[in-house]
Design a protein around this motif. Sequence first.
Motif, PDB file in Angstrom:
ATOM      1  N   PRO A 174      -5.277 -11.146  14.162  1.00 45.72           N
ATOM      2  CA  PRO A 174      -6.230 -10.576  13.200  1.00 45.72           C
ATOM      3  C   PRO A 174      -5.596 -10.355  11.834  1.00 45.72           C
ATOM      4  CG  PRO A 174      -5.460  -8.895  14.729  1.00 45.72           C
ATOM      5  CD  PRO A 174      -4.935 -10.204  15.237  1.00 45.72           C
ATOM      6  N   ALA A 175      -6.430 -10.347  10.803  1.00 46.22           N
ATOM      7  CA  ALA A 175      -5.957 -10.079   9.447  1.00 46.22           C
ATOM      8  C   ALA A 175      -5.413  -8.654   9.362  1.00 46.22           C
ATOM      9  CB  ALA A 175      -7.099 -10.273   8.451  1.00 46.22           C
ATOM     10  N   GLY A 176      -4.402  -8.485   8.540  1.00 48.55           N
ATOM     11  CA  GLY A 176      -3.835  -7.158   8.334  1.00 48.55           C
ATOM     12  C   GLY A 176      -2.785  -6.746   9.344  1.00 48.55           C
ATOM     13  N   ILE A 177      -2.433  -7.626  10.283  1.00 45.73           N
ATOM     14  CA  ILE A 177      -1.405  -7.295  11.263  1.00 45.73           C
ATOM     15  C   ILE A 177      -0.067  -7.165  10.540  1.00 45.73           C
ATOM     16  CG2 ILE A 177      -0.782  -9.681  11.828  1.00 45.73           C
ATOM     17  CD1 ILE A 177      -0.608  -8.739  14.772  1.00 45.73           C
ATOM     18  N   PRO A 178       0.780  -6.201  10.922  1.00 39.05           N
ATOM     19  CA  PRO A 178       2.085  -6.057  10.254  1.00 39.05           C
ATOM     20  C   PRO A 178       2.876  -7.348  10.283  1.00 39.05           C
ATOM     21  CG  PRO A 178       1.651  -4.170  11.669  1.00 39.05           C
ATOM     22  CD  PRO A 178       0.557  -5.156  11.931  1.00 39.05           C
ATOM     23  N   ARG A 179       3.484  -7.680   9.158  1.00 35.91           N
ATOM     24  CA  ARG A 179       4.198  -8.960   9.027  1.00 35.91           C
ATOM     25  C   ARG A 179       5.380  -9.057   9.973  1.00 35.91           C
ATOM     26  NH1 ARG A 179       8.972  -8.388   6.884  1.00 35.91           N
ATOM     27  NH2 ARG A 179       9.210 -10.622   6.504  1.00 35.91           N
ATOM     28  N   GLU A 180       5.924  -7.926  10.434  1.00 34.15           N
ATOM     29  CA  GLU A 180       7.078  -7.974  11.322  1.00 34.15           C
ATOM     30  C   GLU A 180       6.777  -8.710  12.636  1.00 34.15           C
ATOM     31  OE1 GLU A 180       7.731  -4.306   8.752  1.00 34.15           O
ATOM     32  OE2 GLU A 180       6.054  -5.325   9.743  1.00 34.15           O
ATOM     33  N   LEU A 181       5.538  -8.618  13.106  1.00 30.07           N
ATOM     34  CA  LEU A 181       5.200  -9.257  14.387  1.00 30.07           C
ATOM     35  C   LEU A 181       5.217 -10.786  14.291  1.00 30.07           C
ATOM     36  CD1 LEU A 181       2.480  -6.749  15.595  1.00 30.07           C
ATOM     37  CD2 LEU A 181       4.829  -6.964  16.410  1.00 30.07           C
ATOM     38  N   PRO A 182       4.505 -11.408  13.352  1.00 30.38           N
ATOM     39  CA  PRO A 182       4.644 -12.871  13.243  1.00 30.38           C
ATOM     40  C   PRO A 182       6.036 -13.304  12.804  1.00 30.38           C
ATOM     41  CG  PRO A 182       3.261 -12.003  11.474  1.00 30.38           C
ATOM     42  CD  PRO A 182       3.453 -10.897  12.449  1.00 30.38           C
ATOM     43  N   ALA A 183       6.728 -12.479  12.030  1.00 28.36           N
ATOM     44  CA  ALA A 183       8.099 -12.824  11.642  1.00 28.36           C
ATOM     45  C   ALA A 183       8.994 -12.886  12.873  1.00 28.36           C
ATOM     46  CB  ALA A 183       8.640 -11.802  10.646  1.00 28.36           C
TER      47      ALA A 183
END
Length: 279
Positions: A174-183
Motif C-alpha cells: 500500500p501507498a505510504g508504507i515506511p520505506r525501511e520495509l521495501p528497502a
Amino acid sequence: MTFDLWLAITALGRDEVFIAVLALYTWLVNPRGAQQLGVAFALSYLVNSALKYSLDLPRPFTAGDTAPSAAARATAGGPSFPSGHAQLGSTLWLGLAAQQRRPWLWAVAALLTGLIAYSRIALGVHYPADVLAGLALGVVFAALAGSRHWALPSDALWRWGVLAAVLLACLLLPAGIPRELPAGLGMLAGFWAVQPDYAPPRGWAGRLLVGVLGLALVLALYLALSVLLPAAWKALAVVTALRYAVLVLFAGAAVPRLLGRWLPREQPALPVGQQPQRV
C-alpha cells in the motif's frame, strides 16, 4: 566523552558505514561469508523495521523525557523500539566476528557494538530498553550470520526467482508504507541473488586498489540513485526495493567484474567458515 564524540560514534550506525563495511568484507576477506552476513543483516533490518512501525513507541524526546540537540534528533528516524543502531550494529560487527572467529576481532566488535548502543542513550534519542532489545535481536542475527549449518542456494532460477517475487510483492504494497520495509526486502533479494564467484586479492597493493576503486564506484551509484531519481519515483515501494537490490548486486557482482584484474575467479569455492586471507 563529549557530545561531539558520541555523535561521531553513533554515525558508525549509519547506512553508508554498513554499505562500506559489507562491500569491503565482500571484496577483501570472504565473498561467500559476506553474502551470508548480508542476508542476516537484511533480515535483521526487516525485523527491526517491522517491530518499530507496528509497536510505534515514542522516542524519549517526544515524550518529554530528554531534550537532545537538533544534530542528535537528526540521527533518530522513525519510532523508538527497538534501537536500529544497536540492532544493526551488533548484527554487522558481531556477525563478522562470528564468521572470522578471532579473539581480537571479537573484542573490537564487542567494543564497537557497545559504544554505538550506548551513544543512543547518551544522545537522548533512545530509552535503555530500546537499546537492550536491539542488542538482543542483533546477537540472534549475528549468530545466524556466523552459523555453518545453512547455505544459500546456488541454483540461478531459484535465486533470481526470489528477486522477481520480492519486486512483484512490493508492487502490491500500500501507498505510504515506511520505506525501511521495501528497502530491507530489496537488500534481502539482492544478497540472495548475488553469486560471489571470485577470490580476494592476495597482495596489499591489489587490496588497496580494490578497496578504493570499489568504494568509489559503489558510492557513485548510491549517490546517483539517491539524487537523480525523481522524488515521486523514490516514494514507490517497488523503486525503493529495486534501488537497494541494484546496489547490492552492483557491489557483489558488477564491481568484481570491473576490477577482475585484482579479483581472480574462485578456485575452488570456499565454505562460509573458511577465510582465504588474514586481516
